[in-house]
Write an enzyme that holds these catalytic residues in place. Structure first.
Site, PDB file in Angstrom:
ATOM      1  N   HIS A 125       0.786  -1.107  -0.140  1.00 26.33           N
ATOM      2  CA  HIS A 125       0.145   0.076  -0.123  1.00 26.33           C
ATOM      3  C   HIS A 125       0.851   1.169   0.080  1.00 26.33           C
ATOM      4  CE1 HIS A 125      -3.664   2.287   1.480  1.00 26.33           C
ATOM      5  NE2 HIS A 125      -2.761   3.144   1.452  1.00 26.33           N
ATOM      6  N   HIS A 137       1.444   5.495  -1.901  1.00 24.76           N
ATOM      7  CA  HIS A 137       0.965   6.635  -2.618  1.00 24.76           C
ATOM      8  C   HIS A 137       2.301   7.117  -3.271  1.00 24.76           C
ATOM      9  CE1 HIS A 137      -3.097   6.888  -0.625  1.00 24.76           C
ATOM     10  NE2 HIS A 137      -2.257   6.334   0.379  1.00 24.76           N
ATOM     11  N   LYS A 140      -9.535  -0.718  -5.439  1.00 23.98           N
ATOM     12  CA  LYS A 140      -9.671   0.216  -3.860  1.00 23.98           C
ATOM     13  C   LYS A 140     -10.913   0.885  -3.463  1.00 23.98           C
ATOM     14  CE  LYS A 140      -7.963   2.432  -0.416  1.00 23.98           C
ATOM     15  NZ  LYS A 140      -6.900   2.675   0.251  1.00 23.98           N
ATOM     16  N   ASP A 143       1.654   2.645   3.671  1.00 19.13           N
ATOM     17  CA  ASP A 143       0.872   3.979   3.203  1.00 19.13           C
ATOM     18  C   ASP A 143       1.521   5.168   3.351  1.00 19.13           C
ATOM     19  OD1 ASP A 143      -1.413   5.355   2.798  1.00 19.13           O
ATOM     20  OD2 ASP A 143      -2.046   5.446   4.968  1.00 19.13           O
ATOM     21  N   HIS A 192     -10.214   1.158   2.389  1.00 15.98           N
ATOM     22  CA  HIS A 192      -9.966   2.208   3.417  1.00 15.98           C
ATOM     23  C   HIS A 192     -11.151   2.143   4.460  1.00 15.98           C
ATOM     24  CE1 HIS A 192      -8.355   6.034   4.879  1.00 15.98           C
ATOM     25  NE2 HIS A 192      -9.573   5.979   5.517  1.00 15.98           N
ATOM     26  N   HIS A 234      -4.277  -0.516   6.234  1.00 15.39           N
ATOM     27  CA  HIS A 234      -3.495   0.163   7.459  1.00 15.39           C
ATOM     28  C   HIS A 234      -4.413   0.416   8.581  1.00 15.39           C
ATOM     29  CE1 HIS A 234      -6.435   2.918   5.297  1.00 15.39           C
ATOM     30  NE2 HIS A 234      -5.567   3.300   4.483  1.00 15.39           N
TER      31      HIS A 234
HETATM   32  C1  NCD Z   1      -3.536   9.182   2.035  1.00 13.08           C
HETATM   33  C2  NCD Z   1      -2.963  10.062   0.891  1.00 13.08           C
HETATM   34  O1  NCD Z   1      -2.331  11.274   1.258  1.00 13.08           O
HETATM   35  O2  NCD Z   1      -3.330  10.034  -0.128  1.00 13.08           O
HETATM   36  N1  NCD Z   1      -3.408   9.660   3.156  1.00 13.08           N
HETATM   37  C3  NCD Z   1      -3.538   9.218   4.557  1.00 13.08           C
HETATM   38  O3  NCD Z   1      -3.357   9.930   5.541  1.00 13.08           O
HETATM   39  N2  NCD Z   1      -3.092   7.921   4.666  1.00 13.08           N
HETATM   40  C4  NCD Z   1      -4.819   8.756   1.957  1.00 13.08           C
HETATM   41  C5  NCD Z   1      -5.256   7.444   2.646  1.00 13.08           C
HETATM   42  O4  NCD Z   1      -4.514   6.361   2.417  1.00 13.08           O
HETATM   43  O5  NCD Z   1      -5.907   7.511   3.301  1.00 13.08           O
HETATM   44 ZN    ZN Z   2      -2.998   5.002   2.056  1.00 14.36          ZN
END
Ligand code: NCD
Ligand code: ZN
Length: 339
Positions: free
Chosen positions: A14, A16, A98, A246, A135, A173
């Site tokens: 996971h 971003h 997702k 995450d 999520h 998460h």
């Molecule tokens: C994530 C993001 O910034 O894309 N932020 C976070 O706090 N984890 C989105 C997510 O996974 O909730």
């Molecule tokens: Zn995330």
């Protein structure tokens, strides 16, 4: 005392990676640590089509360099077409879809307003064995933010699982004992990812000496008893729990703001952070399963070839990495990747 540990190359289930300049800045950190990663589709313009996922994958490969394989995901909306989801899965463009409850977190405005709207998509996914990444927070403003994960289980996840008992679900998460217990008590098709920060911080840390915007993420860290439960799950050796950082980079300005963004950027030292936690809990022998074996097994993918070695050695997390503030900035960690 064990001073080095060699494990199969790990994956991040996971992450971003963003797009454009930020993608170019952060992707090399993930590629340095992980062979593959499940890439979240919550770009400003979310990845909802096979074509968009294929193009995004190319941009990631260009930014991350050789030796890193992005595993793409499809962003589910109220209008997701089962045929498009199945097509992208069958042609290998994406491995999972997702579920963002609408407005639960960063770039989730196009998310799902009622899980029943994606029932046709979930039927297809259950039939073809495609993983649903979730999520797990309700968005009801009447529910206290610290209770949103637990309430999601009762209101959304348990009913969904009753309707799709064979669907492969990753509860992402996780931050609560409720979530850990739910996953442990579910069948083998339900698993969870755990971040490094949720092993290390509790909700008091967000306010230690003042407001700490770089520790704010969603789901937000919970009280200490929950951190301990999540940590026990991670280090338990159960095949249901695996690594998902995450890592969610935002600019310093976006974090240090009157209304700071949710997301912790932990990619530069994620493995080191995780390993320190496993070491403290005398669970070094369980780290490889968590980081490198359980995830591929759940997704039905091969384990990576090759290994990575970490050694007991002091490594200082810089105050700033690529212009961003990394998790544990300024702290000294006890394990480092050996080159
Ligand atoms: C994530 C993001 O910034 O894309 N932020 C976070 O706090 N984890 C989105 C997510 O996974 O909730
Ligand atoms: Zn995330």
């Amino acid at each position: 005392m064990t001073d080095t540990i060699t494990i199969r190359r790990p994956d991040d289930w996971h992450v971003h990676l963003r797009d454009g300049e930020l993608l170019e800045a952060v992707a090399p950190f993930t590629a340095r640590q992980f062979a593959r990663a499940i890439v979240m589709p919550n770009l400003k313009s979310p990845i909802t089509t096979v074509a968009a996922a294929a193009e995004y994958r190319q941009r990631i490969v260009a930014a991350a360099g050789d030796g890193f394989t992005p595993l793409m995901t499809c962003y589910l909306t109220d209008f997701s077409e089962p045929s498009e989801i199945e097509r992208g899965y069958r042609d290998g463009t994406w491995v999972a879809a997702k579920l963002y409850p609408a407005n639960a977190t960063t770039n989730s405005a196009f998310g799902v307003t009622d899980v029943r709207n994606i029932y046709p998509a979930l039927e297809a996914m259950q039939r073809i064995g495609m993983v649903l990444c979730v999520h797990g927070e309700v968005t009801d403003p009447g529910i206290d933010i610290f209770d949103r994960e637990a309430v999601f289980i009762e209101r959304v996840l348990a009913p969904l699982l009753a309707d799709f008992p064979e669907l492969k679900i990753v509860f992402e998460h996780i931050t609560t004992a409720d979530a850990a217990d739910f996953v442990i008590g579910s069948a083998a098709n339900v698993a969870a990812t755990i971040t490094p920060h949720h092993l290390i911080i509790n909700r008091s840390d967000l306010f230690a000496g003042g407001l700490r915007p770089h520790l704010y993420c969603l789901p937000v860290a919970k009280r200490e008893a929950h951190r301990l439960a999540v940590r026990a799950a991670a280090t338990s050796g159960s095949a249901k729990f695996f690594l998902g950082t995450d890592s969610a980079p935002h600019s310093r300005e976006a974090k240090e703001s009157a209304c700071g963004c949710a997301g912790i950027f932990n990619a530069p030292f994620a493995l080191e952070s995780y390993l320190a936690a496993f070491d403290q809990d005398d669970a070094l022998d369980r780290f490889e399963a968590f980081a490198s074996l359980n995830g591929p097994a759940f997704y039905g993918l091969a384990v990576n070839p090759g290994t990575i070695t970490l050694k007991r050695s002091a490594v200082r997390v810089p105050q700033e990495v690529a212009g961003l503030v990394s998790f544990q900035a300024g702290e000294t960690l006890g394990w480092a990747i050996a080159d």
